[in-house]
Design an enzyme around this catalytic site. Structure first.
Site, short mmCIF file in Angstrom:
data_model
loop_
_atom_site.label_atom_id
_atom_site.label_comp_id
_atom_site.label_asym_id
_atom_site.label_seq_id
_atom_site.Cartn_x
_atom_site.Cartn_y
_atom_site.Cartn_z
N HIS A 85 0.82 -1.21 0.00
CA HIS A 85 0.00 0.00 0.00
C HIS A 85 0.86 1.26 0.00
CE1 HIS A 85 -2.38 3.25 1.80
NE2 HIS A 85 -3.38 2.71 1.12
N CYS A 107 43.97 5.80 -10.87
CA CYS A 107 42.55 5.84 -10.55
C CYS A 107 42.30 6.04 -9.06
CB CYS A 107 41.84 4.57 -11.03
SG CYS A 107 42.48 3.04 -10.30
#
Length: 796
Positions: free
Chosen positions: A413, A734
């Site tokens: 719901h 990196c």
């Protein structure tokens, strides 16, 4: 026709979908499927809207209800609303049902008993409001259902209780907000044979998370279906492709409780037998059978559909017990503009993850609510964090900036109503490993990214701030320009869903795509466990799906995928991981990276990763994908791993590169020997600095000593670049250093680095910095008057 208009009861096979005005959306839909389709529907009858109006008129209740509703001064006052609605419900339940209506219902029940050949059969009674299922009004879950009802007197009584449910707090409030006068909403009660459910659930003929019309979503739980609507149980989640009718996605969550019918009538909560708690509620075959019904119902109705089903424990037969038009995507079919506005900042801290029930993003102050009694304390603009929301909470939900729950699935719901109210909502955080109510306290500030199912700590402005729409007419917009550079600027990326957004950045490619993100966000299960369960294809398919999003978004620019680099403790957190993972005292230096790939205990899992790479390159044709091997301790490890890669059909060449992380001193010292096995290196400055300095960067006691700019680290990097370049190998970085320290980028360029890979938020800045540093180097060379660096970066 006149007899139908005046009837108090109509049978399902007398009803069609256009009879909404007679019996409401739920009952008319059950009638349509019974009378006009080849879909299994439990047989029954429906009381009519005329019967409800007759009841209200004969009992004199209309005037009394009107007077009470007109007396409500403030619908936002929960106490006032509750008191009034309770008076109305008591009036309805306490009234005497007109004799003719009671007799018609009793006769229909007796006729049903005769038709099915059972004395006093058990039935389910579900309310169906005449406005309930209109395309522009969803009253999901707002009227009552009564299960396991037996005997004519009880059926009549429950129908009357259904009538009273039109005036629950939530229904009255919702109707007021949607401007539905109560006189124009009547109620039908669908009385149908009870399915003795051993499993039940909800399905949609559209993926309600993103509006993808090519998918069918099926959520299932043990026992009766009420607990899926209430969100008390997080369901098994299946996504089926409409075209191939194959299961694309499957998430099986442990279920410990269920609602069952009581032999004497009514229902009772019981424990799911331990041996079934982690098992699939439906078989794959049953999921596909349901998907077939969903396709047929959608084809028949011509719109997206919301359906409920049940699996009978006695016959093992599937039944469709409800179908109605889906109310959000059916209307909107909107583009994902909101999704494109979301930017995940690299430094944002993810606290919990869950199911993205209602897309959107919001920041706000947390208000944790454990009990419905505390709803009145909830304030406008707060973020509602709770175990689960129930229909009674609509007034609080309406005030919320966002909603986050521990339990529930995509079709509970909370999910349905929040989508309709356009409130960002994440459900089922507990199923993703961390309960929201245990992670936040009232007063915390959080950012809810409900498009991706992520909750961040604090107000993350890059995520919370909506992107400006296209410039208004006549406004002059200055385009950003970036000078070309000899040193390529690449980008680090984890989340593939952000690839399309970030593809517009001036990056030359992806220098580091972290595969771990795909495991923790999408797969959740240990690869060896999946192999043992007979589902190795899940690894290949889900990895390929995530990788291809990035490769496709960035094409033709190169993408470098770093193969898995979990530590054993992180692998152990994946489902089934306990069985396969050792308990290591220092797993940072343990069984990780390359050492796993050739190990007989893990090699089959590694081959699945390579299978995903092959699928992306060969089946999807994305030849811009390359790979990188992490944490390679010895030259012999490099040989073993690259032999496996080659043996799996991934051959190094002009359009396929195999790189290696340079993050261990061995990689630097023996670079001349590693060169023969790889095409280049990517420096992991975090681990490299830590291992050169012998300093755990995560240890607060010594973390102050950790610095990638240390001369020893710089000498190592300088040596690697020179050694790699001698054999025609490239070098990238990196790690975090270039993002954090612009002067470190200057040092790397002077050493001759080929690529610098940074986080997305630093791409533009780094692009400009690189251009500036390269121009400075050329100017210094031309004038001979540049600044001299006093450091000697050579160790020879």
């Amino acid at each position: 026709m006149s007899s139908r208009d005046t009837a108090n009861v109509l049978w399902f096979d007398e009803l069609h979908r256009e009879d909404v005005n007679l019996v409401g959306g739920k009952s008319s839909s059950l009638g349509e499927m019974t009378s006009s389709m080849d879909v299994p529907v439990p047989y029954g009858f429906a009381t009519t809207a005329r019967a409800y109006q007759h009841f209200m008129a004969q009992t004199g209740l209309n005037d009394k209800v009107n007077a009470l509703l007109e007396g409500i001064k403030d619908y936002e006052n929960s106490d006032e609303l509750h008191a009034t609605c309770e008076k109305i419900r008591n009036l309805i339940v306490g009234a005497k049902m007109p004799d003719d209506l009671a007799k018609d219902i009793e006769k229909a029940y007796a006729d049903l008993s005769e038709k099915v050949g059972q004395d006093n059969p058990f039935v389910a009674i579900r309310s169906s409001a005449t406005a309930e299922d209109l395309p522009n009004a969803s009253f999901a879950g707002q009227q009552e259902s009564y299960l396991n009802i037996k005997g004519a007197a009880d059926v009549v009584n429950r129908v009357q209780q259904c009538y009273s449910s039109l005036f629950t707090d939530r229904a009255t409030y919702y109707r007021h907000k949607q401007h539905f006068p109560h006189e124009k909403v009547a109620l039908s009660a669908a009385v149908q044979m009870m399915v003795f459910s051993k499993a039940s659930g909800i399905m949609f003929s559209v993926n309600v998370a993103n509006g993808d019309a090519s998918k069918i979503v099926i959520d299932s739980i043990n026992g009766l279906g009420e607990y899926i609507v209430l969100g008390k149980v997080t369901p098994n989640h299946f996504v089926v492709d409409k075209q191939s009718m194959k299961i694309d996605e499957k998430n099986v969550v442990k279920q410990t409780i269920q609602l069952e019918r009581d032999a004497n009538g009514g229902t009772v909560e019981t424990a799911v037998p331990e041996e079934l708690q982690e098992k699939q509620v439906l078989t794959d075959e049953q999921v596909i059978e349901l998907a077939g019904y969903a396709k047929e119902i959608e084809r028949h109705y011509g719109c997206y559909m919301d359906m409920e089903f049940a699996l009978d424990k006695n016959t093992n037969r599937l039944w469709i017990v409800q179908a109605r038009p889906e109310t959000v995507w059916s209307q909107k079919k909107k583009k994902k503009d909101d999704d494109e506005d979301l930017v995940a900042e690299s430094d944002a801290k993810v606290v919990v993850r869950g199911l993205p029930a209602s897309p959107g993003v919001a920041s706000g102050v947390v208000h944790v609510i454990d009990s419905p009694d505390d709803i009145d304390k909830f304030k406008e603009g707060e973020v509602l964090v709770t175990l689960m929301t129930s229909p009674d909470w609509v007034p609080a939900m309406k005030k919320a900036a966002a909603i986050v729950t521990n339990n529930g699935g995509m079709t509970c719901h909370a999910a349905i109503v929040s989508r309709e109210m356009q409130i960002p909502c994440i459900v089922g955080t507990k199923s993703k490993g961390q309960a929201a109510t245990e992670s936040f306290n009232t007063g915390d500030v959080i950012t809810v990214d409900a498009t991706n199912g992520i909750v961040y700590a604090g107000k993350v402005e890059g995520i919370a701030k909506k992107k400006e729409s296209n410039a208004s007419a006549g406004q002059v917009v200055t385009a950003e320009t970036f000078a070309p550079t000899g040193t390529r600027v690449m980008m680090n990326l984890g989340d593939p869903d952000l690839a399309e957004k970030y593809s517009t950045l001036p990056a030359d490619g992806i220098g580091l795509m972290r595969e771990e993100f795909l495991w923790t966000t999408f797969i959740h299960e240990h690869p060896l466990y999946l192999i043992e369960q007979g589902h190795p294809e899940k690894v290949v398919n889900m990895l390929a799906d995530g990788i291809s999003k990035v490769a496709r978004a960035m094409a033709p620019r190169p993408v470098v995928l770093r193969l898995s680099d979990f530590k054993s403790s992180e692998y152990r957190n994946l489902k089934g991981g306990d069985k396969y993972e050792p308990h290591e005292p220092a797993d940072l230096l343990g069984w990780r990276g390359a050492s796993r790939y050739y190990d007989p205990k893990y090699i089959e899992a590694f081959k699945l990763e390579l299978g995903a790479v092959k699928k992306v390159r060969n089946e999807f044709g994305l030849k811009n994908l390359n790979i990188m091997i992490p944490f390679v301790r010895t030259v012999d490890e490099a040989r073993k791993v690259t032999d496996i890669i080659k043996g799996e059909g991934l051959i190094r060449g002009d359009d396929f590169k195999v790189y290696m992380m340079a993050e261990i001193p061995t990689n630097i010292i023996l670079a001349d020997q590693f060169n023969q096995y790889v095409d280049g290196y990517s420096i992991g400055s975090n681990d490299l600095a830590m291992l050169i300095l012998g300093c755990d960067r995560n240890n607060d006691t010594v973390s102050r000593l950790f610095d990638e700019r240390n001369l020893a680290v710089k000498r190592a990097i300088n040596h690697l670049i020179k050694t790699a370049h001698k054999d025609g190998k490239t070098v990238s970085i990196c790690g975090q250093a270039p993002s954090e320290y612009p002067d470190f980028t200057d040092f790397l360029i002077r050493c001759g680095i080929d690529y610098v890979s940074v986080n997305p938020d630093m791409v533009k800045t780094t692009k400009r910095n690189v251009a500036h540093f390269e121009q400075r180097i050329m100017l210094d060379k031309a004038t001979g008057r540049g600044l001299l660096d006093p450091n000697d970066y050579s160790w020879e």
